[in-house]
Motif scaffolding. Structure first.
Motif, PDB file in Angstrom:
ATOM      1  N   LEU A 183       1.343  -0.991   0.203  1.00  0.00           N
ATOM      2  CA  LEU A 183      -0.063   0.392  -0.058  1.00  0.00           C
ATOM      3  C   LEU A 183       0.898   0.883   0.337  1.00  0.00           C
ATOM      4  N   GLN A 197       2.391   2.191  -3.554  1.00  0.00           N
ATOM      5  CA  GLN A 197       1.190   2.628  -4.001  1.00  0.00           C
ATOM      6  C   GLN A 197       1.009   3.826  -3.621  1.00  0.00           C
ATOM      7  N   GLU A 251      -1.882  -1.807   9.362  1.00  0.00           N
ATOM      8  CA  GLU A 251      -3.017  -2.311   9.340  1.00  0.00           C
ATOM      9  C   GLU A 251      -4.249  -2.638  10.585  1.00  0.00           C
ATOM     10  N   ASP A 293      -6.288   3.169   3.804  1.00  0.00           N
ATOM     11  CA  ASP A 293      -5.850   3.172   1.625  1.00  0.00           C
ATOM     12  C   ASP A 293      -4.955   4.110   0.887  1.00  0.00           C
ATOM     13  N   VAL A 294      -4.851   4.104  -0.228  1.00  0.00           N
ATOM     14  CA  VAL A 294      -3.658   4.747  -0.920  1.00  0.00           C
ATOM     15  C   VAL A 294      -4.165   6.404  -0.807  1.00  0.00           C
TER      16      VAL A 294
END
Lengths: 441, 324
Positions: free
Chosen positions: B215, B218, B261, B311-312
């Motif tokens: 992640l 990215q 996470e 998330d990104v």
């Protein structure tokens, strides 16, 4: 939902503003576009309009109070809405809005001395120096508040470089001073760091009075220190024979007044001569870019004209001065000066000049050396027109004659204007005044 | 270098170590005849036989305890938990037995075992099967905790973990099992407690581990478009922690975003934040940011799960906040 209304940016350079006057009161209904207050910025008194609808539930700033940019000044919401949560947020938040200190008078009976500093001599007239109370005036930091917000890294870098954080402006969240601010600190911040930290605090002697500086004065002080310390000034002085110019002006004004036109001042003529010179010597009409790697060529001649105010000075800009007639210049300068004195100029009217003109002739000053207004490349300082005895050559013979003369002193930024270039520019100004017909060509 | 999947790299690590040392064995639910719930032990029963690849009943507390006992008497068991969600059933054996016996026996017993299995959220596993428990095990002296992010790291770290004389909790992100990458052949060992720079950069450090490294990469691509150059530090081993690598990166970039996470409260990222502020206080130009799951049990609903997990966009926003 009630929202906090914060101090807006009403001038491009303001960091804080003083609420001069509330034009709406608590409980008043606000419709978009309403002017709620008059705010004294670093340059002028500005209208503070609101674009939202609602009721002014609470005024958080009192008239005269200095409020940092973005800090809350009022609460807007629905009628009768509960704002206790917002008030709490304001009370506990990092708001730095503090009432501006009123003038502090030195205590009459007790002489005041500086806190113990080995070298600070105690006033000889103070017999009870040992027990005298000390007036501790809080150092006024650049941000206007006592506490400085800086990242730990910025603090360390500043310490290592010997930079006084108080001289920096924070660009991080909430005005925090971060690494980039220290790295881009002007050199003078380094040079002045030592004196600043070791300088004795101001001493109030009996009868002295500590007064808060106006925003205009504070800004000017900061800018002038920076200008004088970072711009390498040099000065060129020339004496101009004003006989032709004065005669020309008398003729012009006689004709103009008969036709109901503008009266042209000597300063207007000098402004025109300077604008013409800048057009003819474009290399002098340039600025050094902030990166120090580029020059900015101005293909416009916008002359800043210094106007004295009660509490400072302002330099409204006459745009395209080389393109305007003497009459148009006279009219524009008068309008700008009047509105400058009333603090009614808009920010775009006093920023972005390419060269400055300042005149103390009306005060009987013969000549003086002005400080450049960066990033402009120079400033022309004008002395009074006066009768002087001069040697004039006629028919191969030297005679002494009484003629009206004037001394011009041009300060130049040596980074962009060399001596010969500056001399060329000044010579063109002189030429325009010696041959005033050139000014109407 | 051959390319292989994360699960193949783990299989290779275990097989090589079992080949090398007859004391190494694998036990757990479905590791034998079913070839592993996630096919990590594919073919190992056939290769090493029932004595060394042992199918256990569904009784984590029992077989983890058997593993501890086996390790105490000289074997090197690899105990596979189908997922770390079930480690809760065995947590007394892990925390009170495996982690403490070496110290409580004054060094008479060692517990050279690896407790490994899938961890973290995958797609719609629901609250009970989406746990990230690394903070629990990192909070236990006596354990080592490893969370690899690439097939190569998985192989090198698992081999070292099997050879280590302390109990190692080895958590594999379920969604990484199918990820492929180049893996060095043969004896490839990565020391425990040594992190890795997954992407060099200069503007901001992101500390991420396990599947959050992907992640972070990215996000780095997104940020690169805006001229922001992040450095990604993967500690790989959470305990012991390669703090020097994190410190040197923060000293270079002056900014830190921690990406995990796990939920935020009392989590591993908090430990990193503590150590960085302690040792790099004067190097920080912005408050430390952390991107974590939202502080709720992971929802089953796909749309809600997506909101809860990092998330990104959240990573990009956090990096930008440090650069304000």
């Amino acid at each position: 939902m009630a929202t906090l209304i914060s101090m807006p940016r009403l001038s491009p350079t303001m960091e804080e503003g003083v609420v001069a006057k509330w034009l709406k009161q608590e409980g008043d209904k606000i419709t978009p576009g309403d002017i709620v207050a008059e705010v004294e910025t670093d340059k002028a008194n500005m209208d503070f309009p609101l674009e939202d609808e609602g009721y002014l539930l609470k005024l958080l700033a009192t008239p005269g109070q200095t409020v940092k940019l973005g800090a809350p000044v009022a609460i807007l919401g629905a009628k009768g809405e509960d704002i206790s949560a917002l008030l709490k947020e304001v009370a506990t938040g990092p708001s730095e809005a503090k009432p501006a200190p009123a003038a502090v008078k030195a205590p009459e009976p007790a002489p005041v001395v500086a806190p113990a500093k080995p070298a600070a001599p105690v006033a000889q007239s103070a017999p009870a120096a040992q027990s005298a109370p000390v007036a501790q005036s809080a150092p006024v930091s650049a941000s206007g508040s006592g506490r400085i917000f800086a990242s730990p890294l910025a603090r360390r870098l500043a310490t290592e470089a010997g930079i006084d954080l108080r001289t920096l402006k924070g660009s991080g969240p909430g005005g925090r001073i971060v690494k980039r601010d220290v790295e881009s600190a002007p050199k003078h911040a380094v040079l002045t760091a030592q004196p600043t930290t070791t300088a004795a605090p101001p001493i109030l002697l009996p009868g002295d009075e500590l007064q808060p500086l106006s925003m205009i004065r504070r800004t000017a002080a900061k800018r002038l220190v920076e200008a004088k310390q970072t711009v390498p000034h040099f000065y060129l002085t020339s004496e101009v024979d004003m006989e032709a110019a004065m005669t020309f002006r008398e003729q012009l004004n006689r004709a103009s007044q008969a036709a109901g036109g503008e009266k042209v001042s000597v300063n207007d003529m000098i402004l025109k001569a300077l604008a013409r010179a800048l057009r003819l010597v474009p290399k002098a009409n340039m600025s050094i870019a902030p990166d120090g790697q580029h020059a900015v060529a101005h293909h416009r001649v916008d002359v800043s004209v210094a106007v004295a105010l009660d509490d400072g000075l302002i330099t409204p800009v006459v745009r395209g001065a080389d393109q305007k007639s003497l009459g148009a210049l006279a009219k524009e300068v008068r309008d700008l000066a009047a509105r400058g004195r009333d603090k009614k100029l808009r920010p775009e009217e006093y920023t972005g000049g390419t060269f400055s003109l300042t005149n103390l002739g009306m005060y009987g000053i013969r000549e003086f050396y002005a400080i450049i207004n960066p990033p402009e490349s120079g400033i022309l300082a004008v002395g009074q027109v006066e009768k002087r005895a001069v040697v004039v050559e006629k028919d191969g013979q030297d005679h002494i004659e009484v003629r009206r003369r004037m001394t011009l002193t041009m300060s130049c930024d040596h980074r962009i204007v060399d001596g010969a270039l500056g001399a060329q520019l000044l010579a063109k100004v002189v030429e325009g005044l010696r041959e005033p017909m050139l000014l109407v060509l | 270098m051959p390319k292989m999947s994360f699960r193949e790299a783990l299989n290779q690590a275990m097989s090589e170590e079992m080949q090398r040392d007859p004391n190494v064995l694998l036990m757990g639910e479905e590791v034998g005849y079913y070839n592993g719930a996630y096919k990590v032990s594919q073919g190992m029963l056939a290769r090493f036989g029932e004595k060394r690849v042992i199918d256990t009943p569904i009784a984590e507390c029992g077989f983890v305890g058997i593993g501890v006992g086996a390790a105490m008497v000289g074997l090197r068991p690899i105990v596979e938990l189908m997922t770390f969600n079930f480690s809760l059933v065995a947590i007394d054996q892990i925390i009170n037995s495996a982690a403490k016996i070496h110290q409580m026996s004054a060094g008479q017993f060692k517990v050279p075992m690896v407790i490994r299995g899938a961890g973290g959220a995958a797609h719609q596993l629901g609250a009970q099967h989406s746990n990230s428990f690394e903070a629990v095990y990192c909070n236990t002296p006596g354990l080592k905790v490893v969370m690899p992010s690439t097939p190569a790291d998985a192989k090198g770290l698992l081999k070292t973990s099997i050879r280590d004389d302390d109990p190692v909790v080895f958590i594999e992100a379920e969604l990484l099992y199918g990820e492929t990458g180049e893996v060095p052949e043969g004896e490839y060992l990565i020391p425990l407690g040594k992190g890795d720079i997954k992407r060099p950069g200069k503007d901001c450090t992101i500390v991420a581990y396990s599947k959050m490294v992907g992640l972070a990469l990215q996000a780095a691509k997104e940020l690169e478009k805006e001229g922001i150059d992040v450095e990604i530090v993967d500690p790989r081993t959470l305990r012991p922690l390669d703090e020097d690598l994190i410190f040197s990166s923060v000293r270079k970039t002056n900014r830190l975003v921690i990406l995990q996470e796990a939920t935020p409260h009392s989590s591993f990222g908090g430990e990193i934040a503590y150590r960085v502020q302690k040792h790099c206080f004067d190097d920080l130009d912005a408050p430390i940011e952390r991107v974590a799951s939202e502080d709720v049990p992971v929802p089953y609903a796909l749309n809600l799960e997506a909101i809860v997990l990092p998330d990104v966009a959240r990573v990009v926003a956090a990096v930008k906040r440090t650069l304000e």
